[in-house]
Structures are given as C-alpha cells and as structure tokens.
Design an enzyme around this catalytic site. Sequence first.
Site, PDB file in Angstrom:
ATOM      1  N   HIS A 168      -1.264   0.140   9.626  1.00  6.92           N
ATOM      2  CA  HIS A 168      -2.674  -0.006   9.263  1.00  6.92           C
ATOM      3  C   HIS A 168      -3.485   1.263   9.519  1.00  6.92           C
ATOM      4  O   HIS A 168      -4.637   1.372   9.075  1.00  6.92           O
ATOM      5  CB  HIS A 168      -3.292  -1.180  10.029  1.00  6.92           C
ATOM      6  CG  HIS A 168      -4.464  -1.820   9.348  1.00  6.92           C
ATOM      7  ND1 HIS A 168      -5.199  -1.193   8.376  1.00  6.92           N
ATOM      8  CD2 HIS A 168      -5.033  -3.031   9.517  1.00  6.92           C
ATOM      9  CE1 HIS A 168      -6.179  -1.992   7.980  1.00  6.92           C
ATOM     10  NE2 HIS A 168      -6.095  -3.108   8.648  1.00  6.92           N
ATOM     11  N   ASP A 391       4.266 -10.293  -9.232  1.00  7.09           N
ATOM     12  CA  ASP A 391       5.421 -10.926  -9.860  1.00  7.09           C
ATOM     13  C   ASP A 391       6.490  -9.862 -10.076  1.00  7.09           C
ATOM     14  O   ASP A 391       6.303  -8.920 -10.853  1.00  7.09           O
ATOM     15  CB  ASP A 391       4.994 -11.560 -11.188  1.00  7.09           C
ATOM     16  CG  ASP A 391       6.136 -12.197 -11.953  1.00  7.09           C
ATOM     17  OD1 ASP A 391       7.284 -12.148 -11.476  1.00  7.09           O
ATOM     18  OD2 ASP A 391       5.881 -12.732 -13.047  1.00  7.09           O
TER      19      ASP A 391
END
Length: 474
Positions: A168, A391
């Site tokens: 992060h 996807d």
Amino acid sequence: MKIKIISKTQVKPNKPILGKKQYHLTTFDLPYLAFYYNQKFLLYKFQNLLDLEEPTFQNDVVEKLKDGLGLVLEDFYQLAGKLAKDDEGVFRVEYDSDDGETNGVEFSVADAVDVTVDDLTSDDGTAKFKDLVPYNGILNLEGLKRPLLAIQVTKLKDGLAMGLAFNHAVLDGTATWHFMSSWAEICRGAQTISVQPFLDRSKARDTHVKLDLTSPKDPNATSNGGDATAAPPQLVEKIFKFSDSAIHTIKSRANSVIPSDGSKPFSTFQSLTSHIWRHVTLARGLKPEDITIFTVFADCRRRIDPPVPEEYFGNLIQAIFTGTAAGLLAAHGPEFGASVVQKAIVAHDARVINARNEEWEKSPKIFQFKDAGVNCVAVGSSPRFKVYEVDFGWGKPETVRSGSNNKFNGMMYLYQGKTGGISIDVEITLEASVMEKLEKNKEFLMIDEEEEVGKKLTNGNGNGHVNGNGNGFA
C-alpha cells in the site's frame, strides 16, 4: 479448511525492462509504510472446474494467469520491483532488470478441493478465507525485502479463489483496480492494455522526504489515546448489502431537508456513509458529549493543482477527518451528518492538500493503520471501482472482498454491489455488541414491515437477512 500450497514462483515482465528504473515515493505514499499490505479477494465459480484434471487446470487456468501477468507487468513493472532507500532515508520503488533474485511478483498455487464457492460467500466477513489470501500481518515497510505484490490462486471444489496482497506504500485503490482490470483484459485475449498507467510520481509531488524509519511501533498496540492496559474489544466483521431501492431511500431521506447552511444536494456516498456513521454511533451508546470522528481516504487525482490523470500509478489519497458530538448526530435527522461529511469533502481542495503536505514534510509522521480518530467510522475503497468487471475469461466474480489486514473498530470498505445499479456492499468491522445492535436495527437495514414478511418467506430465519429479492438488506 485444508489448504495445500502446490507451488510458489516469481513472475517477471515477459520482456526485460532495460536498466534500473527508480521512482521516489511521494508525500502521498510515505504515510502508509506502517500499514499492512492491502489485501483483495476475488471468488470465481466454474461449472466444469471439478472435472478438470490437474495438468489441464495448470495449463488452462494457472498458466493463462501467469502468462497474462508477465505481459501486463511490462506496463506495470513497478509492481515487479521492490522498495529501497538511500543513506539519507529517502524511500523509492525501483525495478532493476539485473536484480533477478528480488524482482518479480510472488505467485502461489494452492488446492482446497473440499471447499466450495458457497462456503466462502457468506456475509460474516473475511475470517474464514484468511488462509486464501497471502501476507497476513505483513507491513508495507517489509517491501524492502519482499515482493510488492503477492498472489495466491487456490483451486476449490467448484471454483477458484484469488487472493492478492499489494504493497500500500506503492499504490492506492484506483491504481490497484486499474492493474486488475488490465491483467484481466490481457487474459481475455487482448495483446495490449487499453489504458496505460501514468508512472511519473514526480507529477504528483516532487519532494524527496527524508525519513528516519527502520521499524515502526507495533501497529496492533492501542492507538488514539486508548488505555494500553485494557483488553482489546472483540471485533467482528459483517457484510451489509444495500440494494438499489435501499440506496435510493437513504439518499432521498438525506435530501428531504436541505440544511440552511449552504449544503448542496447530498451525493450517494455522502448519504450512505453518514447513514452508517449515525447508526454505528447510536449503537455504540456514546455519551451526548462524546466526539465521534468520520474519516475518508479520498482520491486527490483531480483535486491537486495541476491535476494528474486518472491513470496515475501510485498513491494519491489523503485522509480527510471531520467530527461532531454523538448527541448532535442522534438529535438530528440524516441531513445533519450528511452535511458534516459534505463540508469536509468539499473543503479538501488543492490549497488544503498542499498545506497538509507541506506540514507533513516539515515533521513527517508515519500513520498507524488505526489512527483514524476516536470513536471513528472510517471509509476505504469505493463503489466506483468496477470490481465485478474483472473477468479473466471465465466470467465475473461471485464476490469481491478485502482481506483481514488494516481492519479495526469502525473501518469499512465500500464495494460495488454484484446486482449492479447503485447497489453497494458495506464491509465493516465493529465490536461484537455494536454489530449485534446493527443487525437488529430495521431503520439501519432499511427493512419495513412488508419487506420483513418477504424476508421470512425467503429464508425462514427472521434474522435480518433478505436473500435475492432486491429489497432492503439483500
């Protein structure tokens, strides 16, 4: 849950990135060195995965993912690098094509063939799939010696679990989902990604900050002025799913009375988060004079002057803090909290951001992941991220969640609802007693008497969940 790690490899860019690339971490990046790695969990269901023999699974699924990862890392090569710092304590992310041992993304393959997708899609948080996501309890600072991205792909009985851990200190949520959508795009057959990352961090803040930082204090220690000797409260996680109709109702109620203080019509975000803030504060049973803090980690790409592209790769978030007395939230309607939230967000303009950066650079402070304020409700992630469009060629995910890292009392993550529209999933961590009150609060859940009857007919348990009817808490 029996999980067997089958293999662990490093994936590097398919084409060598010549020379050594260095990008100094900016003032927006550095405060998150003492946070944990940012974990994400995506769950996919395969109709025919159960029948795939192991070699076929490896070739059709695992190798496809790894090949696509190697290709997308040609553009996102910073993720295949590492953290480094010079003798003065200036941190950077670097990629050196000659450093073959430390460069690369960690890619693990695992088996949990007795576990089904349905076993992992309950609303009871992320505890049950902790072992499916890498780097639990690993600080971003450890990116000095660990990969900046770790991925674990686990074969389930009827699907695939993908756990990811991003450093992060290197990137925020916007950059994370840009990378994920680009990786998926390549796996679906694209030769190149449609949106290139903007890699020049100096365009956001060209200041080299010197940090005397080796190992931060224990982030699990009590923060925010709490009693270090007191036993930590028992925390639980829960997913609250607000349907389109629930979001419309929450927003319309917040906007039914526009305050006379100059507030503009409240957005979906302002209406929903203030709704949660108010009800969590009520459930905590605070005294009227107790202060409660609302915190949001806001994207500043379009706020800074000059702005940077949406495709900026790095952190360009800054924590916005605001607060009020618990009694004021309780005594007023939903428009009061929404107005408090709105004012704080609107006020956080380029001038305020620049002043915050200058102040921090004079006296750097490394945040602990729980430093979000007393009696806080803090917001991470965003329902703007198109998480259900990731996807890889076998369909959209069944669910998208955070891992167990960086969760504390009052921390919530907002995700696009799987049902689409403006539905939003709220993933929140609270004390067990507070969560129990929320789960029984029909006003919070947006359940009316008619919906309550539908709920009982749908699942028969009367415990506050509605499954599949698109009303209220769906």
